[in-house]
Motif scaffolding. Structure first.
Motif, PDB file in Angstrom:
ATOM      1  N   PHE A  26      32.378 -40.908  43.403  1.00  0.00           N
ATOM      2  CA  PHE A  26      32.121 -40.044  42.350  1.00  0.00           C
ATOM      3  C   PHE A  26      33.280 -40.420  41.164  1.00  0.00           C
ATOM      4  O   PHE A  26      33.281 -39.666  40.224  1.00  0.00           O
ATOM      5  N   SER A  27      33.755 -41.405  41.362  1.00  0.00           N
ATOM      6  CA  SER A  27      34.842 -42.010  40.345  1.00  0.00           C
ATOM      7  C   SER A  27      34.597 -43.390  39.825  1.00  0.00           C
ATOM      8  O   SER A  27      33.799 -44.257  40.345  1.00  0.00           O
ATOM      9  N   LYS A  28      35.225 -43.652  38.739  1.00  0.00           N
ATOM     10  CA  LYS A  28      35.186 -45.008  38.136  1.00  0.00           C
ATOM     11  C   LYS A  28      36.680 -45.823  38.329  1.00  0.00           C
ATOM     12  O   LYS A  28      36.368 -47.071  38.288  1.00  0.00           O
ATOM     13  N   LYS A 106      28.314 -49.601  41.802  1.00  0.00           N
ATOM     14  CA  LYS A 106      27.479 -49.365  40.274  1.00  0.00           C
ATOM     15  C   LYS A 106      26.181 -48.563  40.255  1.00  0.00           C
ATOM     16  O   LYS A 106      25.986 -47.665  39.623  1.00  0.00           O
ATOM     17  N   ARG A 107      25.340 -49.080  41.273  1.00  0.00           N
ATOM     18  CA  ARG A 107      23.922 -48.598  41.369  1.00  0.00           C
ATOM     19  C   ARG A 107      24.143 -47.142  41.821  1.00  0.00           C
ATOM     20  O   ARG A 107      23.368 -46.299  41.168  1.00  0.00           O
ATOM     21  N   ILE A 108      24.918 -46.737  42.864  1.00  0.00           N
ATOM     22  CA  ILE A 108      24.878 -45.451  43.622  1.00  0.00           C
ATOM     23  C   ILE A 108      25.475 -44.684  42.382  1.00  0.00           C
ATOM     24  O   ILE A 108      25.072 -43.452  42.233  1.00  0.00           O
ATOM     25  N   SER A 109      26.389 -45.066  41.390  1.00  0.00           N
ATOM     26  CA  SER A 109      27.113 -44.075  40.560  1.00  0.00           C
ATOM     27  C   SER A 109      26.059 -43.823  39.434  1.00  0.00           C
ATOM     28  O   SER A 109      26.118 -42.714  38.837  1.00  0.00           O
ATOM     29  N   ARG A 110      25.016 -44.578  39.282  1.00  0.00           N
ATOM     30  CA  ARG A 110      23.943 -44.101  38.414  1.00  0.00           C
ATOM     31  C   ARG A 110      22.690 -43.007  38.940  1.00  0.00           C
ATOM     32  O   ARG A 110      22.347 -42.593  38.072  1.00  0.00           O
ATOM     33  N   LEU A 111      23.014 -42.780  40.174  1.00  0.00           N
ATOM     34  CA  LEU A 111      22.112 -41.555  40.552  1.00  0.00           C
ATOM     35  C   LEU A 111      22.571 -40.199  40.308  1.00  0.00           C
ATOM     36  O   LEU A 111      23.656 -40.233  39.935  1.00  0.00           O
ATOM     37  N   GLN A 112      21.700 -39.253  40.477  1.00  0.00           N
ATOM     38  CA  GLN A 112      22.250 -37.802  40.100  1.00  0.00           C
ATOM     39  C   GLN A 112      23.031 -37.702  41.110  1.00  0.00           C
ATOM     40  O   GLN A 112      23.016 -38.248  42.483  1.00  0.00           O
ATOM     41  N   PRO A 113      23.998 -36.651  40.691  1.00  0.00           N
ATOM     42  CA  PRO A 113      25.106 -36.239  41.842  1.00  0.00           C
ATOM     43  C   PRO A 113      24.505 -35.889  43.231  1.00  0.00           C
ATOM     44  O   PRO A 113      25.073 -36.118  44.215  1.00  0.00           O
ATOM     45  N   PHE A 114      23.536 -34.986  43.276  1.00  0.00           N
ATOM     46  CA  PHE A 114      22.973 -34.799  44.482  1.00  0.00           C
ATOM     47  C   PHE A 114      22.516 -35.770  45.353  1.00  0.00           C
ATOM     48  O   PHE A 114      22.689 -36.064  46.647  1.00  0.00           O
ATOM     49  N   ASP A 115      21.912 -36.729  44.797  1.00  0.00           N
ATOM     50  CA  ASP A 115      21.285 -37.764  45.475  1.00  0.00           C
ATOM     51  C   ASP A 115      22.466 -38.875  45.949  1.00  0.00           C
ATOM     52  O   ASP A 115      22.294 -39.407  46.762  1.00  0.00           O
ATOM     53  N   LYS A 150      16.492 -44.790  48.097  1.00  0.00           N
ATOM     54  CA  LYS A 150      16.454 -46.284  48.494  1.00  0.00           C
ATOM     55  C   LYS A 150      15.426 -47.144  47.618  1.00  0.00           C
ATOM     56  O   LYS A 150      15.981 -48.057  46.996  1.00  0.00           O
ATOM     57  N   GLU A 151      14.410 -46.437  47.404  1.00  0.00           N
ATOM     58  CA  GLU A 151      13.411 -47.214  46.245  1.00  0.00           C
ATOM     59  C   GLU A 151      13.949 -47.260  45.012  1.00  0.00           C
ATOM     60  O   GLU A 151      14.020 -48.276  44.336  1.00  0.00           O
ATOM     61  N   GLN A 152      14.617 -46.145  44.565  1.00  0.00           N
ATOM     62  CA  GLN A 152      15.252 -46.151  43.237  1.00  0.00           C
ATOM     63  C   GLN A 152      16.450 -47.130  43.147  1.00  0.00           C
ATOM     64  O   GLN A 152      16.600 -47.919  42.129  1.00  0.00           O
ATOM     65  N   LEU A 153      17.219 -47.376  44.114  1.00  0.00           N
ATOM     66  CA  LEU A 153      18.252 -48.292  44.212  1.00  0.00           C
ATOM     67  C   LEU A 153      17.683 -49.693  44.190  1.00  0.00           C
ATOM     68  O   LEU A 153      18.288 -50.681  43.476  1.00  0.00           O
TER      69      LEU A 153
END
Length: 159
Positions: A26-28, A106-115, A150-153
């Protein structure tokens, strides 16, 4: 140090990597990881005495860590301000594995927090049942959400 403080210190020592992993997702940067880690510790301490052991301590630590990080992210979005940037990246590494891990992060960090929370728990090799208990959804819902995530990623570009 009181007995409660000793027990808390032991719990933190046992689950330090779990807390750190959640904060990292959850961090940069390293400063943000450390800030989130401290915030999680504060929240764990606040709730420690009231923890009733109805669930496994690891489940509780995950839940507090995720809730803290998600709350901090929401606050951050409300209080967006211009950030100063440095021209160096202390974490930069040019090895192929590091680049792939960085791309995934980077891809995961673009998901909504719950996802993002669900993916993090899945990457930690927790069972669908454990993930459901931590985030508060059914095992079947975990399965469906993970498939969609997974599809979204896969479909994300490398921006």
């Amino acid at each position: 140090m009181t007995t409660l403080e000793k027990q808390f210190a032991q719990t933190v020592a046992e689950h330090k990597s779990t807390i750190y992993t959640v904060c990292y997702m959850f961090s940069k940067d390293a400063d943000e990881v450390n800030d989130l880690f401290q915030e999680v510790l504060v929240n764990l301490w606040k709730g420690y005495e009231g923890f009733e052991h109805r669930s496994d301590i690891k489940t509780w630590v995950y839940r507090v860590s995720l809730n803290t990080c998600i709350s901090q992210e929401r606050k951050k979005k409300r209080n967006t301000a211009a950030r100063l940037s440095m021209d160096i990246n202390l974490f930069e590494d040019h090895d192929e594995d590091t680049r792939q891990v960085d791309m995934l992060h980077k891809r995961i960090s673009r998901l909504q927090p719950f996802d993002r929370a669900i993916v993090l728990l899945w990457l930690e090799n927790l069972s669908y049942e454990e993930i459901g208990m931590i985030v508060g959804i059914s095992t079947k819902n975990v399965s469906v959400r993970l498939f969609r995530i997974k599809e979204q990623l896969k479909n994300m570009s490398n921006d």
